[in-house]
Write an enzyme that holds these catalytic residues in place. Structure first.
Site, PDB file in Angstrom:
ATOM      1  N   HIS A   1      -4.162  -5.146   1.591  1.00 31.27           N
ATOM      2  CA  HIS A   1      -4.742  -3.797   1.668  1.00 31.27           C
ATOM      3  C   HIS A   1      -3.951  -2.903   0.714  1.00 31.27           C
ATOM      4  CE1 HIS A   1      -6.047   0.062   2.894  1.00 31.27           C
ATOM      5  NE2 HIS A   1      -4.937   0.370   3.552  1.00 31.27           N
TER       6      HIS A   1
ATOM      7  N   CYS B   1      -8.013   1.096   8.192  1.00 27.95           N
ATOM      8  CA  CYS B   1      -7.671   0.343   6.974  1.00 27.95           C
ATOM      9  C   CYS B   1      -7.699  -1.170   7.193  1.00 27.95           C
ATOM     10  CB  CYS B   1      -6.305   0.775   6.453  1.00 27.95           C
ATOM     11  SG  CYS B   1      -6.304   2.473   5.888  1.00 27.95           S
TER      12      CYS B   1
ATOM     13  N   ASN C   1      -6.079   4.441  -1.877  1.00 27.56           N
ATOM     14  CA  ASN C   1      -6.322   3.750  -0.608  1.00 27.56           C
ATOM     15  C   ASN C   1      -7.776   4.006  -0.200  1.00 27.56           C
ATOM     16  OD1 ASN C   1      -6.484   2.876   2.032  1.00 27.56           O
ATOM     17  ND2 ASN C   1      -4.573   3.837   2.686  1.00 27.56           N
TER      18      ASN C   1
HETATM   19  O1  UT7 Z   1      -3.506   2.421   4.897  1.00 30.24           O
HETATM   20  C1  UT7 Z   1      -2.456   2.418   5.799  1.00 30.24           C
HETATM   21  C2  UT7 Z   1      -1.997   3.776   6.059  1.00 30.24           C
HETATM   22  N1  UT7 Z   1      -1.246   4.468   5.085  1.00 30.24           N
HETATM   23  C3  UT7 Z   1      -0.084   4.060   4.571  1.00 30.24           C
HETATM   24  O2  UT7 Z   1       0.287   2.931   4.593  1.00 30.24           O
HETATM   25  C4  UT7 Z   1       0.779   5.113   3.972  1.00 30.24           C
HETATM   26  C5  UT7 Z   1       2.192   4.951   4.448  1.00 30.24           C
HETATM   27  N2  UT7 Z   1       3.110   5.940   3.952  1.00 30.24           N
HETATM   28  C6  UT7 Z   1       3.379   6.121   2.645  1.00 30.24           C
HETATM   29  O3  UT7 Z   1       2.811   5.468   1.801  1.00 30.24           O
HETATM   30  C7  UT7 Z   1       4.481   7.109   2.260  1.00 30.24           C
HETATM   31  O4  UT7 Z   1       5.203   7.483   3.409  1.00 30.24           O
HETATM   32  C8  UT7 Z   1       3.943   8.369   1.552  1.00 30.24           C
HETATM   33  C9  UT7 Z   1       3.423   7.990   0.175  1.00 30.24           C
HETATM   34  C10 UT7 Z   1       2.842   8.993   2.372  1.00 30.24           C
HETATM   35  C11 UT7 Z   1       5.074   9.374   1.376  1.00 30.24           C
HETATM   36  O5  UT7 Z   1       6.165   8.790   0.687  1.00 30.24           O
HETATM   37  P1  UT7 Z   1       7.653   8.997   1.209  1.00 30.24           P
HETATM   38  O6  UT7 Z   1       8.530   8.342   0.236  1.00 30.24           O
HETATM   39  O7  UT7 Z   1       7.696   8.503   2.631  1.00 30.24           O
HETATM   40  O8  UT7 Z   1       7.844  10.554   1.093  1.00 30.24           O
HETATM   41  P2  UT7 Z   1       8.181  11.603   2.229  1.00 30.24           P
HETATM   42  O9  UT7 Z   1       7.040  11.740   3.175  1.00 30.24           O
HETATM   43  O10 UT7 Z   1       9.517  11.308   2.779  1.00 30.24           O
HETATM   44  O11 UT7 Z   1       8.272  12.922   1.374  1.00 30.24           O
HETATM   45  C12 UT7 Z   1       9.331  13.146   0.459  1.00 30.24           C
HETATM   46  C13 UT7 Z   1       9.197  14.535  -0.125  1.00 30.24           C
HETATM   47  C14 UT7 Z   1       9.051  15.620   0.919  1.00 30.24           C
HETATM   48  O12 UT7 Z   1       9.752  16.756   0.472  1.00 30.24           O
HETATM   49  P3  UT7 Z   1      11.180  17.112   1.089  1.00 30.24           P
HETATM   50  O13 UT7 Z   1      10.945  17.302   2.558  1.00 30.24           O
HETATM   51  O14 UT7 Z   1      12.057  15.933   0.776  1.00 30.24           O
HETATM   52  O15 UT7 Z   1      11.550  18.353   0.367  1.00 30.24           O
HETATM   53  C15 UT7 Z   1       7.581  15.916   0.904  1.00 30.24           C
HETATM   54  O16 UT7 Z   1       7.276  17.234   1.291  1.00 30.24           O
HETATM   55  O17 UT7 Z   1       8.032  14.590  -0.943  1.00 30.24           O
HETATM   56  C16 UT7 Z   1       7.238  15.720  -0.553  1.00 30.24           C
HETATM   57  N3  UT7 Z   1       5.838  15.402  -0.779  1.00 30.24           N
HETATM   58  C17 UT7 Z   1       5.231  15.582  -1.958  1.00 30.24           C
HETATM   59  N4  UT7 Z   1       5.667  16.053  -3.129  1.00 30.24           N
HETATM   60  C18 UT7 Z   1       4.792  16.088  -4.147  1.00 30.24           C
HETATM   61  C19 UT7 Z   1       4.955  14.867   0.106  1.00 30.24           C
HETATM   62  N5  UT7 Z   1       3.760  14.701  -0.503  1.00 30.24           N
HETATM   63  C20 UT7 Z   1       3.917  15.132  -1.767  1.00 30.24           C
HETATM   64  C21 UT7 Z   1       3.047  15.209  -2.873  1.00 30.24           C
HETATM   65  N6  UT7 Z   1       3.521  15.673  -4.032  1.00 30.24           N
HETATM   66  N7  UT7 Z   1       1.765  14.793  -2.809  1.00 30.24           N
END
Ligand code: UT7
Length: 323
Positions: free
Chosen positions: A250, A113, A280
Site C-alpha cells: 500500500h 487503506c 495515498n
Molecule cells: O494509509 C495508511 C494511513 N496513513 C499513513 O500511513 C500515514 C502515516 N504517517 C505519516 O506518514 C507521517 O506521520 C506524516 C507524513 C503524516 C508526518 O510525518 P512526520 O515525520 O511524522 O511529521 P510530524 O507529524 O512529526 O510533523 C513534523 C513537523 C511538525 O512541526 P513541528 O511541530 O515539529 O514544528 C508539523 O507541524 O512538520 C510539520 N508539518 C508540516 N510541515 C510542512 C506537518 N505537516 C506539514 C506539511 N508541510 N504538510
C-alpha cells in the site's frame, strides 16, 4: 484444488494532476517537506462532478479488456471504497449497472487503506468455495472529497484513483508452486479507531465529515503491523523474502515502505513504488501499483508477489500470490 488467479488488471487516475508546488499555494507547506517526509511529488484529483463510480467503472473496463472477458463472464463485483458516491446504495451497484451487468451481484467492502486486500481476500473465499467463478475486484476512491484542505498534516498526503482486477477460479495442484492466491492474512483492532478516522457520518453527525489523522501514531504502528502479517504469509507457505519477485505495498508513505522492506530484508529493486506520482489513494493504491508494474513488464507470469496494506481501523493484511 481451486485457486483464485488474477487474469487481468486495469487502472484509472483522473486527468488533473496536483503538484506539491500547487499545494504550497493552498496550505503552509513545501515541496521539500512533502518529498522528504513522504516521497510524494504529485497526486491525481477528480474533476468537479467526477465520482468514485466514474473512476471505478473506467478501471473495471480496463481490467475486463486486459483479461479478455466480457461483463457477461463476471458473476460478482466487490468494490473496496471508503468514499462511496452515496451512503447507499452501494457504489458497486452503480458500477454494475453502468457495465450492463444484469445478473449476479455487487457489494461494497470497507477497510479504508486495507480495502483492496480485504476485498481480494473476500473474493478469494467466494471462489475457493465454488460460490463464484469470476469476480471483478475494484478499489476506487475520491479522498479529495473528504480532505480538510486547510489541514496541511493530511491534505498533502492523499489522491484519487481506481484499480481493478479480474479474479478467476483455476484448478491447481494445491502446492506452493501454484498460480494464484497462496495465502491471505487479515487483521483489525478497533482500539486504534480514533487515530485515523472521518469526523462525520450518517448515524453521528448526519454529514460526510473530514479525514483526521494522528500521523505520527499511525506511522509508529505501521511497520510492525505490516511486517507481522507478511511473516504470517511466510509461515503459512514456507516462502521467504529471498524468494519474492515483487513487493507491492500500500502506497501511504515511502518511509513506511522502505522501513518495512528493510525489516523484512526485501531488496529495494523488488519494491514497486507509485506513491511519488499517486500519493495515498487508499483502497486504490495496490491495484494501481500492481497494474503499473504489470503493464511496464516488471511483473510476469510465474512471479511471486506480496501485497500488503495498513490503514484506518486499524486494519491491516497481506496477500501472497503467484502471477
Ligand atoms: O494509509 C495508511 C494511513 N496513513 C499513513 O500511513 C500515514 C502515516 N504517517 C505519516 O506518514 C507521517 O506521520 C506524516 C507524513 C503524516 C508526518 O510525518 P512526520 O515525520 O511524522 O511529521 P510530524 O507529524 O512529526 O510533523 C513534523 C513537523 C511538525 O512541526 P513541528 O511541530 O515539529 O514544528 C508539523 O507541524 O512538520 C510539520 N508539518 C508540516 N510541515 C510542512 C506537518 N505537516 C506539514 C506539511 N508541510 N504538510
Amino acid at each position: 484444488m481451486i485457486r483464485s488467479v488474477i487474469t487481468g488488471c486495469g487502472a484509472y487516475a483522473p486527468e488533473k494532476i496536483m503538484t506539491n508546488a500547487e499545494l504550497e499555494g493552498i496550505v503552509d507547506t513545501s515541496d521539500e517537506w512533502i518529498v522528504q517526509r513522504t516521497g510524494i511529488r504529485q497526486r491525481h484529483i477528480a474533476a468537479e462532478g467526477e465520482t468514485t463510480a466514474d473512476l471505478g467503472e473506467k478501471a473495471a473496463r480496463n481490467a475486463l479488456d486486459n483479461a479478455g472477458v466480457g461483463i457477461e463472464d463476471i458473476d460478482l463485483i466487490i468494490l473496496a471504497t471508503s468514499t462511496p458516491n452515496n451512503t447507499f446504495p452501494a457504489t458497486s451497484v452503480e458500477i454494475q449497472h453502468r457495465l450492463g451487468m444484469k445478473h449476479g451481484a455487487a457489494f461494497d467492502s470497507q477497510a479504508v487503506c486495507s480495502g483492496f486486500v480485504f476485498a481480494l481476500t473476500t473474493a478469494d473465499q467466494y471462489i475457493r468455495t465454488g460460490f463464484s467463478k469470476r469476480i471483478l475486484v475494484i478499489g476506487a476512491e475520491t479522498f479529495s472529497r473528504i480532505l480538510d484542505w486547510t489541514d496541511r498534516t493530511t491534505c498533502v498526503l492523499f489522491g484519487d484513483g481506481a484499480g481493478a482486477v479480474v479474479l478467476e477460479a483455476c484448478e491447481q495442484d494445491g502446492k506452493p508452486s501454484d498460480r494464484g492466491i497462496l495465502t491471505s492474512h487479515l487483521r483489525s483492532d478497533g482500539a486504534h479507531r480514533e487515530k485515523l478516522f472521518v469526523d462525520g457520518g450518517p448515524s453521528t453527525t448526519g454529514s460526510v465529515g473530514h479525514l483526521r489523522m494522528a500521523g505520527k501514531e499511525v506511522f509508529r504502528h505501521a511497520v510492525g503491523m505490516i511486517t507481522d502479517v507478511i511473516e504470517d504469509a511466510y509461515k503459512a507457505t514456507g516462502y521467504t523474502s529471498d524468494e519474492l519477485d515483487w513487493f507491492v505495498p500500500h502506497q501511504a508513505n515511502k518511509r513506511i515502505i522502505d522501513a518495512s522492506a528493510k525489516k523484512l530484508k526485501i531488496a529495494p529493486e523488488k519494491v514497486v513504488i507509485t506513491v511519488d506520482h499517486h500519493g495515498n489513494t487508499s483502497a486504490a493504491s495496490i491495484p494501481l501499483a500492481l497494474c503499473e508494474a504489470v503493464n511496464d513488464g516488471r511483473i510476469k507470469a510465474g512471479d511471486l508477489v506480496m501485497l500488503e496494506a495498513m490503514g484506518g481501523g486499524f486494519t491491516w493484511g497481506s496477500v501472497l500470490l503467484r502471477w
